[in-house]
Design a protein around this motif. Structure first.
Motif, PDB file in Angstrom:
ATOM      1  N   ALA A   1       7.764  -3.866  -6.454  1.00 49.23           N
ATOM      2  CA  ALA A   1       7.628  -4.578  -5.185  1.00 49.23           C
ATOM      3  C   ALA A   1       6.180  -4.577  -4.696  1.00 49.23           C
ATOM      4  O   ALA A   1       5.730  -5.537  -4.062  1.00 49.23           O
ATOM      5  CB  ALA A   1       8.525  -3.947  -4.125  1.00 49.23           C
ATOM      6  N   SER A   2       5.443  -3.514  -5.007  1.00 47.47           N
ATOM      7  CA  SER A   2       4.076  -3.380  -4.505  1.00 47.47           C
ATOM      8  C   SER A   2       3.047  -4.015  -5.418  1.00 47.47           C
ATOM      9  O   SER A   2       1.990  -4.450  -4.960  1.00 47.47           O
ATOM     10  CB  SER A   2       3.727  -1.891  -4.314  1.00 47.47           C
ATOM     11  OG  SER A   2       4.657  -1.265  -3.462  1.00 47.47           O
ATOM     12  N   GLY A   3       3.315  -4.045  -6.733  1.00 47.71           N
ATOM     13  CA  GLY A   3       2.329  -4.523  -7.690  1.00 47.71           C
ATOM     14  C   GLY A   3       2.285  -6.039  -7.789  1.00 47.71           C
ATOM     15  O   GLY A   3       3.249  -6.745  -7.497  1.00 47.71           O
ATOM     16  N   GLY A   4       1.135  -6.566  -8.226  1.00 49.74           N
ATOM     17  CA  GLY A   4       0.989  -7.998  -8.386  1.00 49.74           C
ATOM     18  C   GLY A   4       1.532  -8.514  -9.704  1.00 49.74           C
ATOM     19  O   GLY A   4       1.771  -9.701  -9.874  1.00 49.74           O
ATOM     20  N   SER A   5       1.732  -7.622 -10.674  1.00 54.28           N
ATOM     21  CA  SER A   5       2.239  -8.015 -11.981  1.00 54.28           C
ATOM     22  C   SER A   5       2.901  -6.810 -12.623  1.00 54.28           C
ATOM     23  O   SER A   5       2.785  -5.676 -12.141  1.00 54.28           O
ATOM     24  CB  SER A   5       1.088  -8.503 -12.874  1.00 54.28           C
ATOM     25  OG  SER A   5       0.194  -7.431 -13.151  1.00 54.28           O
ATOM     26  N   LEU A   6       3.590  -7.059 -13.747  1.00 52.89           N
ATOM     27  CA  LEU A   6       4.212  -5.946 -14.463  1.00 52.89           C
ATOM     28  C   LEU A   6       3.165  -4.977 -14.987  1.00 52.89           C
ATOM     29  O   LEU A   6       3.382  -3.759 -15.010  1.00 52.89           O
ATOM     30  CB  LEU A   6       5.062  -6.479 -15.617  1.00 52.89           C
ATOM     31  CG  LEU A   6       6.374  -7.196 -15.228  1.00 52.89           C
ATOM     32  CD1 LEU A   6       7.101  -7.671 -16.482  1.00 52.89           C
ATOM     33  CD2 LEU A   6       7.279  -6.269 -14.422  1.00 52.89           C
TER      34      LEU A   6
ATOM     35  N   ASP B   1       9.967 -12.871 -11.078  1.00 55.72           N
ATOM     36  CA  ASP B   1       9.371 -14.000 -10.365  1.00 55.72           C
ATOM     37  C   ASP B   1       9.114 -13.600  -8.917  1.00 55.72           C
ATOM     38  O   ASP B   1       9.609 -12.579  -8.418  1.00 55.72           O
ATOM     39  CB  ASP B   1      10.260 -15.239 -10.434  1.00 55.72           C
ATOM     40  CG  ASP B   1      11.659 -15.000  -9.896  1.00 55.72           C
ATOM     41  OD1 ASP B   1      11.843 -14.055  -9.094  1.00 55.72           O
ATOM     42  OD2 ASP B   1      12.571 -15.746 -10.266  1.00 55.72           O
ATOM     43  N   HIS B   2       8.329 -14.412  -8.226  1.00 55.63           N
ATOM     44  CA  HIS B   2       7.915 -14.078  -6.859  1.00 55.63           C
ATOM     45  C   HIS B   2       9.095 -13.987  -5.887  1.00 55.63           C
ATOM     46  O   HIS B   2       9.188 -13.007  -5.119  1.00 55.63           O
ATOM     47  CB  HIS B   2       6.894 -15.106  -6.365  1.00 55.63           C
ATOM     48  CG  HIS B   2       6.363 -14.801  -5.003  1.00 55.63           C
ATOM     49  ND1 HIS B   2       5.588 -13.691  -4.725  1.00 55.63           N
ATOM     50  CD2 HIS B   2       6.518 -15.466  -3.802  1.00 55.63           C
ATOM     51  CE1 HIS B   2       5.281 -13.670  -3.447  1.00 55.63           C
ATOM     52  NE2 HIS B   2       5.822 -14.733  -2.861  1.00 55.63           N
ATOM     53  N   PRO B   3      10.019 -14.943  -5.884  1.00 55.26           N
ATOM     54  CA  PRO B   3      11.153 -14.820  -4.951  1.00 55.26           C
ATOM     55  C   PRO B   3      11.960 -13.544  -5.157  1.00 55.26           C
ATOM     56  O   PRO B   3      12.413 -12.927  -4.188  1.00 55.26           O
ATOM     57  CB  PRO B   3      11.986 -16.072  -5.249  1.00 55.26           C
ATOM     58  CG  PRO B   3      11.006 -17.049  -5.804  1.00 55.26           C
ATOM     59  CD  PRO B   3      10.052 -16.228  -6.605  1.00 55.26           C
ATOM     60  N   GLY B   4      12.159 -13.151  -6.426  1.00 53.13           N
ATOM     61  CA  GLY B   4      12.923 -11.942  -6.688  1.00 53.13           C
ATOM     62  C   GLY B   4      12.238 -10.696  -6.164  1.00 53.13           C
ATOM     63  O   GLY B   4      12.889  -9.775  -5.651  1.00 53.13           O
ATOM     64  N   ARG B   5      10.899 -10.674  -6.276  1.00 50.86           N
ATOM     65  CA  ARG B   5      10.175  -9.494  -5.797  1.00 50.86           C
ATOM     66  C   ARG B   5      10.131  -9.460  -4.271  1.00 50.86           C
ATOM     67  O   ARG B   5      10.166  -8.381  -3.675  1.00 50.86           O
ATOM     68  CB  ARG B   5       8.756  -9.489  -6.365  1.00 50.86           C
ATOM     69  CG  ARG B   5       8.753  -9.249  -7.868  1.00 50.86           C
ATOM     70  CD  ARG B   5       7.371  -8.986  -8.370  1.00 50.86           C
ATOM     71  NE  ARG B   5       7.365  -8.887  -9.820  1.00 50.86           N
ATOM     72  CZ  ARG B   5       6.292  -8.623 -10.546  1.00 50.86           C
ATOM     73  NH1 ARG B   5       5.125  -8.443  -9.946  1.00 50.86           N
ATOM     74  NH2 ARG B   5       6.366  -8.540 -11.855  1.00 50.86           N
ATOM     75  N   VAL B   6      10.042 -10.623  -3.647  1.00 52.77           N
ATOM     76  CA  VAL B   6      10.104 -10.662  -2.190  1.00 52.77           C
ATOM     77  C   VAL B   6      11.456 -10.120  -1.722  1.00 52.77           C
ATOM     78  O   VAL B   6      11.531  -9.327  -0.772  1.00 52.77           O
ATOM     79  CB  VAL B   6       9.889 -12.092  -1.670  1.00 52.77           C
ATOM     80  CG1 VAL B   6      10.191 -12.168  -0.169  1.00 52.77           C
ATOM     81  CG2 VAL B   6       8.463 -12.543  -1.937  1.00 52.77           C
ATOM     82  N   ARG B   7      12.529 -10.533  -2.411  1.00 53.14           N
ATOM     83  CA  ARG B   7      13.856 -10.038  -2.048  1.00 53.14           C
ATOM     84  C   ARG B   7      13.930  -8.526  -2.242  1.00 53.14           C
ATOM     85  O   ARG B   7      14.515  -7.821  -1.405  1.00 53.14           O
ATOM     86  CB  ARG B   7      14.909 -10.739  -2.910  1.00 53.14           C
ATOM     87  CG  ARG B   7      16.339 -10.341  -2.560  1.00 53.14           C
ATOM     88  CD  ARG B   7      17.332 -11.142  -3.394  1.00 53.14           C
ATOM     89  NE  ARG B   7      18.694 -10.735  -3.118  1.00 53.14           N
ATOM     90  CZ  ARG B   7      19.773 -11.263  -3.711  1.00 53.14           C
ATOM     91  NH1 ARG B   7      19.625 -12.253  -4.592  1.00 53.14           N
ATOM     92  NH2 ARG B   7      20.986 -10.826  -3.405  1.00 53.14           N
ATOM     93  N   LEU B   8      13.337  -8.028  -3.312  1.00 51.53           N
ATOM     94  CA  LEU B   8      13.324  -6.583  -3.549  1.00 51.53           C
ATOM     95  C   LEU B   8      12.536  -5.868  -2.454  1.00 51.53           C
ATOM     96  O   LEU B   8      12.961  -4.810  -1.960  1.00 51.53           O
ATOM     97  CB  LEU B   8      12.714  -6.283  -4.918  1.00 51.53           C
ATOM     98  CG  LEU B   8      12.505  -4.792  -5.245  1.00 51.53           C
ATOM     99  CD1 LEU B   8      13.840  -4.055  -5.271  1.00 51.53           C
ATOM    100  CD2 LEU B   8      11.784  -4.639  -6.588  1.00 51.53           C
TER     101      LEU B   8
END
Length: 332
Positions: free
Chosen positions: A272-277, A308-315
């Protein structure tokens, strides 16, 4: 003065020695000597190792009778040692069983007073505000108080009108006001920087930010210090802490995933905090392929994608809601 001391010692040795002690420390202050010189004087004059501790400012000095500064061991005086405390936070002690004689008592008194003079002149207070100023902070943050009363409280707290200040809300603790960031080991929400008289408007934001803090452990990962302005619109989630957890299915999904492995929560927090894997893998100190496997398992348990971005925002939102509910439960 030296002749007077000599005559007095001939008539009354204790009185003469006391006058010699007073003269010695007065001269140190006049020469604007440092703290170590004060403690060294106490050790030499008393013939015992001397210690100065200021718990407010983090000062700890020990000097032996030969004038050598050494490590402070033990860190607290033993029962029965001669000691004197002034202002509740400055303590001088001699590593010698009490009760102190007339000369030792005078040495401790003059050393403590000299140390207080030097500390007030050179260091001020290490904390933004002393704990006993809680009443002044309450006035400063009271929107119903008059401008004159709040201005007076700010002056008493040694806050400059030209400086911007912040409200710091300890997690499940009191409010503070300061012009610097809180210490890194604190757990607190910090309101926006505003002029002193506007601080009452930021109290709610600081308290809301405190609800987003975490212990910073594997079982409760996240930041220990949260700034309200960095939350943006997410600060509105604080109101969601009043909703029952079972009405927010994403919280239940995170809890189910967290129960499967001790690395799951830190991994979700890093994703959730990182910009990429790769960024998340570096933060977790694991190989990129290991994180790929963990991410696949987490996606299966949560029920939504994390690449993807939406999934991480949800997380991110799910983790924040979980933290809000846990913090509310701990505070109640």
């Amino acid at each position: 003065m030296r002749e007077l001391v000599g005559r007095l010692e001939a008539l009354d040795p204790d009185a003469g020695a006391a006058l010699r002690v007073i003269t010695f420390f007065d001269q140190l202050i006049e020469r604007r000597a440092g703290l170590e010189n004060v403690v060294r004087g106490a050790a030499v004059l008393s013939g015992h190792p001397a210690v100065l501790v200021d718990t407010d400012r983090g000062v700890r000095i020990r000097v032996t009778p030969d004038g050598t500064r050494t490590e402070l061991t033990p860190s607290e005086p033993q029962a029965g040692w001669c000691r004197l405390t002034v202002d509740s936070h400055i303590t001088v002690w001699l590593e010698h069983p009490g009760p102190p004689g007339p000369v030792e008592a005078m040495v401790m008194e003059r050393a403590a007073m000299s140390a207080r003079t030097i500390l007030d002149r050179t260091r001020g207070r290490a904390r933004p505000q002393p704990r006993h100023d809680a009443e002044l902070v309450e006035v400063l943050l009271d929107a119903a108080a008059s401008v004159e009363d709040r201005s007076h409280a700010a002056k008493r707290l040694r806050l400059k009108p030209s400086e911007l200040a912040r409200v710091v809300a300890e997690f499940d603790g009191p409010l503070h006001v300061g012009t610097t960031s809180p210490e890194s080991d604190s757990r607190a929400g910090v309101g926006p920087a505003v002029p002193l008289l506007e601080l009452p408007k930021t109290v709610a934001a600081a308290r809301a930010a405190a609800q987003f803090t975490a212990q910073g452990t594997p079982t409760d990962p996240g930041p220990r210090i949260v700034y309200a302005e960095e939350l943006g619109g997410l600060i509105l989630l604080a109101a969601a802490a009043d909703a029952p957890p079972d009405t927010l299915p994403d919280i239940a999904a995170v809890e189910r995933a967290a129960a499967t492995a001790p690395w799951m929560l830190p991994t979700l927090d890093a994703l959730a905090s990182g910009g990429s894997l790769r960024t998340a893998a570096a933060a977790l100190k694991v190989h990129h392929s290991t994180l790929q496997e963990r991410t696949t398992q987490a996606e299966r348990l949560l029920g939504w994608p994390l690449r993807d971005h939406p999934g991480r925002v949800r997380l991110t939102v799910a983790l924040m809601l979980r933290r809000l509910h846990r913090n509310k439960a701990q505070a109640s």
